[in-house]
Scaffold this motif. Structure first.
Motif, PDB file in Angstrom:
ATOM      1  N   PRO A 153      29.949  44.057  37.671  1.00 13.85           N
ATOM      2  CA  PRO A 153      31.091  44.983  37.712  1.00 13.85           C
ATOM      3  C   PRO A 153      31.295  45.658  36.354  1.00 13.85           C
ATOM      4  CG  PRO A 153      31.674  42.841  38.640  1.00 13.85           C
ATOM      5  CD  PRO A 153      30.346  42.667  37.978  1.00 13.85           C
ATOM      6  N   ALA A 154      31.856  46.850  36.384  1.00 11.87           N
ATOM      7  CA  ALA A 154      32.106  47.600  35.153  1.00 11.87           C
ATOM      8  C   ALA A 154      33.144  46.892  34.289  1.00 11.87           C
ATOM      9  CB  ALA A 154      32.583  49.011  35.498  1.00 11.87           C
ATOM     10  N   PHE A 155      33.148  47.246  33.009  1.00 11.68           N
ATOM     11  CA  PHE A 155      34.094  46.648  32.064  1.00 11.68           C
ATOM     12  C   PHE A 155      35.529  46.990  32.446  1.00 11.68           C
ATOM     13  CE2 PHE A 155      30.560  47.643  28.866  1.00 11.68           C
ATOM     14  CZ  PHE A 155      30.040  46.357  28.877  1.00 11.68           C
ATOM     15  N   THR A 156      36.366  45.986  32.559  1.00 12.79           N
ATOM     16  CA  THR A 156      37.808  46.205  32.607  1.00 12.79           C
ATOM     17  C   THR A 156      38.390  45.806  31.257  1.00 12.79           C
ATOM     18  OG1 THR A 156      38.431  43.976  33.316  1.00 12.79           O
ATOM     19  CG2 THR A 156      37.778  45.549  35.046  1.00 12.79           C
ATOM     20  N   GLU A 157      39.672  46.035  31.090  1.00 11.36           N
ATOM     21  CA  GLU A 157      40.328  45.698  29.832  1.00 11.36           C
ATOM     22  C   GLU A 157      40.361  44.203  29.568  1.00 11.36           C
ATOM     23  OE1 GLU A 157      41.689  49.730  31.114  1.00 11.36           O
ATOM     24  OE2 GLU A 157      41.348  47.800  32.115  1.00 11.36           O
ATOM     25  N   ARG A 158      40.100  43.388  30.571  1.00  6.77           N
ATOM     26  CA  ARG A 158      40.118  41.929  30.416  1.00  6.77           C
ATOM     27  C   ARG A 158      38.723  41.336  30.203  1.00  6.77           C
ATOM     28  NH1 ARG A 158      44.818  39.556  31.124  1.00  6.77           N
ATOM     29  NH2 ARG A 158      46.544  40.677  32.121  1.00  6.77           N
ATOM     30  N   HIS A 159      37.727  42.184  30.115  1.00  6.12           N
ATOM     31  CA  HIS A 159      36.369  41.688  29.881  1.00  6.12           C
ATOM     32  C   HIS A 159      36.286  41.068  28.484  1.00  6.12           C
ATOM     33  CE1 HIS A 159      31.979  41.653  29.462  1.00  6.12           C
ATOM     34  NE2 HIS A 159      31.906  41.810  30.765  1.00  6.12           N
ATOM     35  N   GLY A 179      51.280  47.663  23.043  1.00  8.22           N
ATOM     36  CA  GLY A 179      50.441  46.490  22.989  1.00  8.22           C
ATOM     37  C   GLY A 179      49.306  46.489  23.991  1.00  8.22           C
ATOM     38  N   GLU A 180      49.234  47.508  24.846  1.00  9.11           N
ATOM     39  CA  GLU A 180      48.233  47.533  25.910  1.00  9.11           C
ATOM     40  C   GLU A 180      46.949  48.242  25.467  1.00  9.11           C
ATOM     41  OE1 GLU A 180      48.266  46.230  29.142  1.00  9.11           O
ATOM     42  OE2 GLU A 180      49.974  45.132  28.331  1.00  9.11           O
ATOM     43  N   THR A 181      45.859  47.884  26.150  1.00  7.95           N
ATOM     44  CA  THR A 181      44.565  48.535  25.983  1.00  7.95           C
ATOM     45  C   THR A 181      44.250  49.319  27.243  1.00  7.95           C
ATOM     46  OG1 THR A 181      43.694  46.847  24.481  1.00  7.95           O
ATOM     47  CG2 THR A 181      42.083  48.127  25.719  1.00  7.95           C
ATOM     48  N   TYR A 182      43.703  50.517  27.063  1.00  6.84           N
ATOM     49  CA  TYR A 182      43.311  51.364  28.186  1.00  6.84           C
ATOM     50  C   TYR A 182      41.854  51.777  28.026  1.00  6.84           C
ATOM     51  CZ  TYR A 182      48.312  51.720  29.114  1.00  6.84           C
ATOM     52  OH  TYR A 182      49.629  51.423  29.389  1.00  6.84           O
ATOM     53  N   ASN A 183      41.030  51.430  29.021  1.00  8.82           N
ATOM     54  CA  ASN A 183      39.651  51.901  29.041  1.00  8.82           C
ATOM     55  C   ASN A 183      39.615  53.352  29.505  1.00  8.82           C
ATOM     56  OD1 ASN A 183      38.613  49.470  28.205  1.00  8.82           O
ATOM     57  ND2 ASN A 183      37.874  48.837  30.226  1.00  8.82           N
ATOM     58  N   VAL A 184      38.841  54.168  28.804  1.00 10.17           N
ATOM     59  CA  VAL A 184      38.727  55.588  29.131  1.00 10.17           C
ATOM     60  C   VAL A 184      37.259  55.892  29.415  1.00 10.17           C
ATOM     61  CG1 VAL A 184      39.184  57.949  28.392  1.00 10.17           C
ATOM     62  CG2 VAL A 184      40.633  56.082  27.549  1.00 10.17           C
ATOM     63  N   GLY A 185      36.954  56.213  30.656  1.00  8.41           N
ATOM     64  CA  GLY A 185      35.575  56.488  31.048  1.00  8.41           C
ATOM     65  C   GLY A 185      35.474  57.729  31.894  1.00  8.41           C
ATOM     66  N   GLY A 186      34.239  58.165  32.095  1.00 10.70           N
ATOM     67  CA  GLY A 186      34.000  59.388  32.852  1.00 10.70           C
ATOM     68  C   GLY A 186      33.550  59.164  34.278  1.00 10.70           C
ATOM     69  N   TRP A 187      33.422  57.882  34.698  1.00 13.25           N
ATOM     70  CA  TRP A 187      32.882  57.547  36.018  1.00 13.25           C
ATOM     71  C   TRP A 187      31.506  58.190  36.198  1.00 13.25           C
ATOM     72  CZ3 TRP A 187      35.515  53.718  38.212  1.00 13.25           C
ATOM     73  CH2 TRP A 187      36.889  53.607  37.979  1.00 13.25           C
ATOM     74  N   ASN A 188      30.702  58.153  35.145  1.00 16.05           N
ATOM     75  CA  ASN A 188      29.382  58.793  35.153  1.00 16.05           C
ATOM     76  C   ASN A 188      28.341  57.866  34.539  1.00 16.05           C
ATOM     77  OD1 ASN A 188      29.905  61.555  36.144  1.00 16.05           O
ATOM     78  ND2 ASN A 188      31.140  61.782  34.295  1.00 16.05           N
ATOM     79  N   HIS A 219      19.408  46.386  21.524  1.00 18.29           N
ATOM     80  CA  HIS A 219      19.823  47.553  22.293  1.00 18.29           C
ATOM     81  C   HIS A 219      20.444  47.113  23.616  1.00 18.29           C
ATOM     82  CE1 HIS A 219      18.609  51.895  23.685  1.00 18.29           C
ATOM     83  NE2 HIS A 219      19.917  51.704  23.627  1.00 18.29           N
ATOM     84  N   ASP A 220      21.754  47.281  23.761  1.00 18.33           N
ATOM     85  CA  ASP A 220      22.446  46.884  24.992  1.00 18.33           C
ATOM     86  C   ASP A 220      21.878  47.647  26.188  1.00 18.33           C
ATOM     87  OD1 ASP A 220      24.063  45.101  23.655  1.00 18.33           O
ATOM     88  OD2 ASP A 220      25.683  46.550  23.350  1.00 18.33           O
ATOM     89  N   ARG A 221      21.694  46.926  27.290  1.00 16.18           N
ATOM     90  CA  ARG A 221      21.025  47.518  28.442  1.00 16.18           C
ATOM     91  C   ARG A 221      21.927  48.447  29.236  1.00 16.18           C
ATOM     92  NH1 ARG A 221      15.843  48.731  29.114  1.00 16.18           N
ATOM     93  NH2 ARG A 221      15.094  48.483  31.254  1.00 16.18           N
ATOM     94  N   ARG A 222      23.172  48.037  29.431  1.00 17.60           N
ATOM     95  CA  ARG A 222      24.049  48.841  30.292  1.00 17.60           C
ATOM     96  C   ARG A 222      25.495  48.709  29.851  1.00 17.60           C
ATOM     97  NH1 ARG A 222      26.519  46.914  35.550  1.00 17.60           N
ATOM     98  NH2 ARG A 222      27.601  48.751  36.390  1.00 17.60           N
ATOM     99  N   TYR A 223      26.193  49.844  29.818  1.00 16.64           N
ATOM    100  CA  TYR A 223      27.646  49.879  29.693  1.00 16.64           C
ATOM    101  C   TYR A 223      28.197  50.598  30.916  1.00 16.64           C
ATOM    102  CZ  TYR A 223      26.649  49.457  24.614  1.00 16.64           C
ATOM    103  OH  TYR A 223      26.192  49.077  23.392  1.00 16.64           O
ATOM    104  N   ALA A 224      29.343  50.172  31.380  1.00 12.95           N
ATOM    105  CA  ALA A 224      30.023  50.862  32.478  1.00 12.95           C
ATOM    106  C   ALA A 224      31.515  50.604  32.349  1.00 12.95           C
ATOM    107  CB  ALA A 224      29.515  50.374  33.824  1.00 12.95           C
ATOM    108  N   ILE A 225      32.296  51.646  32.397  1.00 15.21           N
ATOM    109  CA  ILE A 225      33.749  51.563  32.220  1.00 15.21           C
ATOM    110  C   ILE A 225      34.457  51.650  33.570  1.00 15.21           C
ATOM    111  CG2 ILE A 225      35.715  52.994  31.530  1.00 15.21           C
ATOM    112  CD1 ILE A 225      34.994  51.442  29.223  1.00 15.21           C
TER     113      ILE A 225
END
Length: 358
Positions: free
Chosen positions: A144-150, A244-253, A292-298
């Motif tokens: 699964p893609a990274f959530t703020e709790r990862h 105090g919150e974190t927000y992931n910002v991604g492009g869904w791409n 080299h990290d293989r995959r990132y996903a937000i």
């Protein structure tokens, strides 16, 4: 007025332009103008009184204190960072200094300033820390893609230094009550991108008929976010985000690196054909970089569900706009390609030319 650190860099510069265009509110821009800081990005604001530029280092506490007391900003948006993984491998010390010590210095200056504000101004003050998805480490292909709790699992000196800065920001909220917000974004692309990163490097090298270096097998996956979408997300978090919150910002791409390169080549074939043939002939596989990290996903569901933000651009629309911008602005590209830049590219890639061509 707001204070923006690193506002002459790629994302910071786009944010300053976007902020003034969208809000009209003045910006105090603090940038050390290291190799990737470029005031030409902000040339359209040269005579605009709403843009106040100060050259300086975020590690200089006396300077930061003086700017806060003189200009009295209502918020700090903190972009200033060393951000290139390959550079962090070659020289990690500067990444620790800027990303960790610099963030600490800025937090302490902000805390002293915030404590001295009148009650109304104190209640409205914000410190927004801009970070990266690389702090989360690498994902397996079907994970699964990274959530703020990862959990944080950084794998490079760069991502480790950014993870440290994220932890500092969190601690200053929980320990001192400093009103902070954090955003973790995926790979940005768009206008004014310094041509050492993947997309602008492919565009610039292709137009010059130079090899298009692709690490390893080119199957590393990243999520891609058009920089102007990132700017709109930061504006939204600054205005409406929960303290105090974190927000992931991604492009869904999510895209593989090799697919990105082929897309750039195909669009250049259409928009600026080369009589010698398709630009894809220039693709050259080179030795992979260490760690080299293989995959990132937000997973950007939180910012959508809580704040109503989604990116306006698809990758297809954003990459076409990006290539058009580079074709229309050869002077900007030429000016950033200094001797230091060429030396860096040569240093980084010379030892990797043991692969083949696509």
């Amino acid at each position: 007025m707001i204070l923006v650190t690193g506002g002459a860099g790629f994302i910071g510069g786009n944010f300053v332009l976007d902020w003034i265009a969208e809000t009209g509110e003045p910006v105090l821009n603090l940038d050390a103008l290291t190799y990737a800081g470029n005031l030409e990005t902000l040339a359209s604001l040269a005579d605009d009184e709403r843009h106040v530029f100060k050259r300086g280092d975020i590690c200089d506490r006396e300077l930061v204190d003086g700017l806060l007391q003189t200009y009295r900003p209502r918020a700090i948006v903190h972009f200033a960072a060393e951000s290139h993984v390959d550079r962090s491998i070659h020289g990690p010390g500067e990444f620790i200094r800027t990303n960790v010590q610099g963030t600490f210095t800025l937090l302490e200056a902000a805390r002293a300033y915030w404590n001295g504000l009148p009650p109304d101004a104190r209640a409205g003050f914000r410190f927004l820390h801009v970070s990266t998805d690389e702090v989360y480490g690498s994902l397996e292909p079907q994970a699964p893609a990274f959530t703020e709790r990862h959990p944080f699992e950084p794998n490079s000196p760069y991502s480790a230094s950014k993870a440290a800065s994220d932890h500092l920001v969190r601690a200053w909220y929980h320990t001192y009550g400093l009103p902070v917000l954090t955003t973790n974004c995926s790979n940005n692309y768009g206008p004014f991108h310094f041509p050492e990163k993947l997309i602008p490097l492919m565009i610039v090298n292709a137009l010059a008929g130079r090899p298009l270096p692709v690490y390893g097998d080119g199957l590393n996956v990243r999520d891609w976010l058009y920089v102007k979408d990132h700017c709109s997300a930061i504006r939204r978090v600054l205005a409406q985000g929960r303290l105090g919150e974190t927000y992931n910002v991604g492009g869904w791409n999510e895209k593989r690196n090799i697919d990105i390169v082929h897309t750039v080549c195909a669009l250049l074939d259409e928009m600026r054909p080369d009589p010698a043939g398709s630009y894809a002939r220039l693709i050259t596989f080179v030795q992979d970089r260490p760690g080299h990290d293989r995959r990132y996903a937000i997973d950007a569901s939180k910012i959508e569900n809580e704040l109503g933000w989604r990116p306006a651009e698809t990758f297809e629309t954003g990459i076409r706009k990006t290539i058009a911008w580079y074709l229309e602005n050869p002077g900007w590209v030429e000016h950033v390609q200094s001797g230091a830049y060429r030396n860096w590219i040569d240093t980084n890639y010379a030892s990797r030319q043991n692969g083949g061509t696509a």
